[in-house]
Design a protein around this motif. Structure first.
Motif, PDB file in Angstrom:
ATOM      1  N   TYR A  18       0.840  -1.207   0.000  1.00 41.18           N
ATOM      2  CA  TYR A  18       0.000   0.000   0.000  1.00 41.18           C
ATOM      3  C   TYR A  18       0.873   1.255   0.000  1.00 41.18           C
ATOM      4  O   TYR A  18       0.649   2.186  -0.784  1.00 41.18           O
ATOM      5  CB  TYR A  18      -0.901  -0.017   1.232  1.00 41.18           C
ATOM      6  N   ASP A  19       1.898   1.289   0.855  1.00 40.17           N
ATOM      7  CA  ASP A  19       2.765   2.462   0.941  1.00 40.17           C
ATOM      8  C   ASP A  19       3.475   2.729  -0.377  1.00 40.17           C
ATOM      9  O   ASP A  19       3.623   3.891  -0.794  1.00 40.17           O
ATOM     10  CB  ASP A  19       3.797   2.273   2.057  1.00 40.17           C
ATOM     11  N   ALA A  20       3.909   1.681  -1.059  1.00 40.30           N
ATOM     12  CA  ALA A  20       4.604   1.851  -2.335  1.00 40.30           C
ATOM     13  C   ALA A  20       3.664   2.426  -3.389  1.00 40.30           C
ATOM     14  O   ALA A  20       4.056   3.307  -4.173  1.00 40.30           O
ATOM     15  CB  ALA A  20       5.175   0.514  -2.803  1.00 40.30           C
ATOM     16  N   LEU A  21       2.431   1.951  -3.415  1.00 39.92           N
ATOM     17  CA  LEU A  21       1.460   2.450  -4.389  1.00 39.92           C
ATOM     18  C   LEU A  21       1.105   3.911  -4.126  1.00 39.92           C
ATOM     19  O   LEU A  21       1.078   4.736  -5.045  1.00 39.92           O
ATOM     20  CB  LEU A  21       0.198   1.587  -4.363  1.00 39.92           C
ATOM     21  N   ILE A  22       0.833   4.250  -2.874  1.00 44.71           N
ATOM     22  CA  ILE A  22       0.456   5.621  -2.536  1.00 44.71           C
ATOM     23  C   ILE A  22       1.597   6.590  -2.829  1.00 44.71           C
ATOM     24  O   ILE A  22       1.391   7.678  -3.395  1.00 44.71           O
ATOM     25  CB  ILE A  22       0.045   5.722  -1.049  1.00 44.71           C
ATOM     26  N   GLU A  81      -9.573   1.459  -1.357  1.00 46.30           N
ATOM     27  CA  GLU A  81     -10.349   2.607  -1.808  1.00 46.30           C
ATOM     28  C   GLU A  81      -9.461   3.832  -2.011  1.00 46.30           C
ATOM     29  O   GLU A  81      -9.629   4.591  -2.976  1.00 46.30           O
ATOM     30  CB  GLU A  81     -11.457   2.927  -0.785  1.00 46.30           C
ATOM     31  N   LEU A  82      -8.510   4.037  -1.118  1.00 49.20           N
ATOM     32  CA  LEU A  82      -7.615   5.186  -1.236  1.00 49.20           C
ATOM     33  C   LEU A  82      -6.699   5.063  -2.452  1.00 49.20           C
ATOM     34  O   LEU A  82      -6.418   6.057  -3.134  1.00 49.20           O
ATOM     35  CB  LEU A  82      -6.786   5.338   0.040  1.00 49.20           C
ATOM     36  N   VAL A  83      -6.233   3.863  -2.739  1.00 49.37           N
ATOM     37  CA  VAL A  83      -5.390   3.656  -3.917  1.00 49.37           C
ATOM     38  C   VAL A  83      -6.198   3.935  -5.181  1.00 49.37           C
ATOM     39  O   VAL A  83      -5.742   4.654  -6.084  1.00 49.37           O
ATOM     40  CB  VAL A  83      -4.814   2.229  -3.931  1.00 49.37           C
ATOM     41  N   TRP A  84      -7.406   3.371  -5.263  1.00 48.27           N
ATOM     42  CA  TRP A  84      -8.258   3.614  -6.441  1.00 48.27           C
ATOM     43  C   TRP A  84      -8.576   5.106  -6.580  1.00 48.27           C
ATOM     44  O   TRP A  84      -8.546   5.652  -7.685  1.00 48.27           O
ATOM     45  CB  TRP A  84      -9.558   2.827  -6.324  1.00 48.27           C
ATOM     46  N   SER A  85      -8.875   5.763  -5.459  1.00 47.55           N
ATOM     47  CA  SER A  85      -9.215   7.181  -5.491  1.00 47.55           C
ATOM     48  C   SER A  85      -8.047   8.018  -5.998  1.00 47.55           C
ATOM     49  O   SER A  85      -8.214   8.901  -6.850  1.00 47.55           O
ATOM     50  CB  SER A  85      -9.634   7.651  -4.096  1.00 47.55           C
TER      51      SER A  85
END
Length: 347
Positions: A18-22, A81-85
């Motif tokens: 998640y951290d890498a994607l954000i 949801e945060l990644v998609w957003s």
């Protein structure tokens, strides 16, 4: 330094954290630039793009892969949801200003000169036909021209120590009227459709310190051209006709009804004083906008209560920061100065 290769970014098949994607999505953000009217549009857009986002097609496909992915290796629903957003936001930033979400931009005036200032303008996401949620380049052209108007076409209105009240019709995000309050140290009333007013009021509040520090003030209220109810027209501000010796309008014509409605609004609110003036700017983007400007002049010449005539006109070089044209968005902006009809008026 060369742009970062999209293939070097964490790919969905690698199931990145998640951290890498954000972190990656944040690095791909296209921030709105500080407006530089003297530069070509291509230069402005180049400034927007980070090193990680210059290859638009590749980045768009990368973002699409994230949006389409179920991200099922991320156990937390909120994280997904945060990644998609964030991926969706980065996608819309690459689809032009009309598709962008909310942005906040700085507009500089009198750069590198004594008395320079910047206005901060919030532009919500464009929804439906609410074009007033975006700041169009022609309003900046007229705003930058305000000091010259004060010493030429409007000079007699600036001879005394006190400042005349100014009305901006169709204020949109409020850039023009706010600049008038700051340049002229004048009380300016910003107006637009009821659904535009909340953002207009927020922008007025955001720039209060700049405006008041230069001796001006801002008031905001709904004024629907052709409207009559209290929700459509703030009766406390606009209930009395002929209150304003200066009326400003920029880029107001988008359909065949607008010339008639605007002509009526100008005639209603412009003072009957012989020195009263309306400054109206219409970008000449195509044959349609040229026709609408001609229709506006005709409608003003026959308004009820006495004709309003164009007594001066000029063409100012402008720029639209949208579209994909090869000339950097260059557009000629017609400026008409209107007054209650008198001998010698321009036909």
């Amino acid at each position: 330094m060369d742009p970062i290769e999209v293939l070097d970014l964490p790919q969905v098949w690698q199931q990145p954290t998640y951290d890498a994607l954000i972190t990656t999505l944040e690095s791909l953000e296209l921030s709105p630039p500080i407006w530089k009217h003297t530069r070509r549009r291509s230069e402005i857009l180049h400034e927007q793009e980070s090193l990680a986002s210059q290859r638009k097609g590749e980045v768009t496909r990368y973002l699409s892969s994230i949006i389409k992915s179920p991200l099922d290796w991320l156990a937390d629903d909120d994280q997904r949801e945060l990644v998609w957003s964030n991926a969706s936001k980065r996608m819309t930033e690459r689809c032009g200003r009309t598709a962008m979400g909310e942005v906040v931009r700085q507009w500089p005036f009198n750069e590198n000169e004594e008395g320079s200032f910047k206005l901060v303008i919030r532009e919500p996401a464009l929804t439906g036909d609410s074009l007033g949620f975006k700041t169009w380049g022609s309003s900046y052209v007229l705003a930058r021209h305000l000091p010259q108007l004060a010493t030429s076409s409007l000079s007699k209105l600036f001879e005394g120590a006190s400042r005349e009240r100014v009305l901006e019709l169709g204020s949109g995000t409020g850039l023009l009227g706010t600049a008038a309050a700051a340049f002229w140290g004048a009380p300016v009333i910003l107006s637009d459709l009821p659904n535009i007013v909340p953002n207009l009021r927020a922008n007025a509040e955001s720039n209060t310190s700049v405006v008041t520090g230069r001796g001006g003030s801002l008031t905001v209220g709904p004024l629907t051209w052709g409207g009559s109810g209290h929700e459509e027209v703030d009766q406390d501000l606009f209930g009395e006709p002929g209150q304003f010796k200066i009326v400003l309008v920029a880029d107001p014509l988008y359909d065949d009804d607008h010339p008639r409605l605007l002509a009526s609004a100008v005639a209603t609110h412009l003072s009957l004083d012989s020195e009263a003036r309306a400054a109206i700017m219409v970008p000449q983007r195509d044959e349609t906008t040229k026709r609408l400007a001609a229709t506006l002049r005709h409608e003003l010449s026959k308004v009820e209560g006495g004709p309003v005539a164009c007594i001066e006109e000029d063409i100012l070089a402008g720029q639209d920061d949208w579209g994909n044209d090869d000339d950097g968005g260059a557009v000629d902006c017609w400026l008409g100065i209107f007054a209650r009809s008198s001998p010698g008026s321009v036909v």
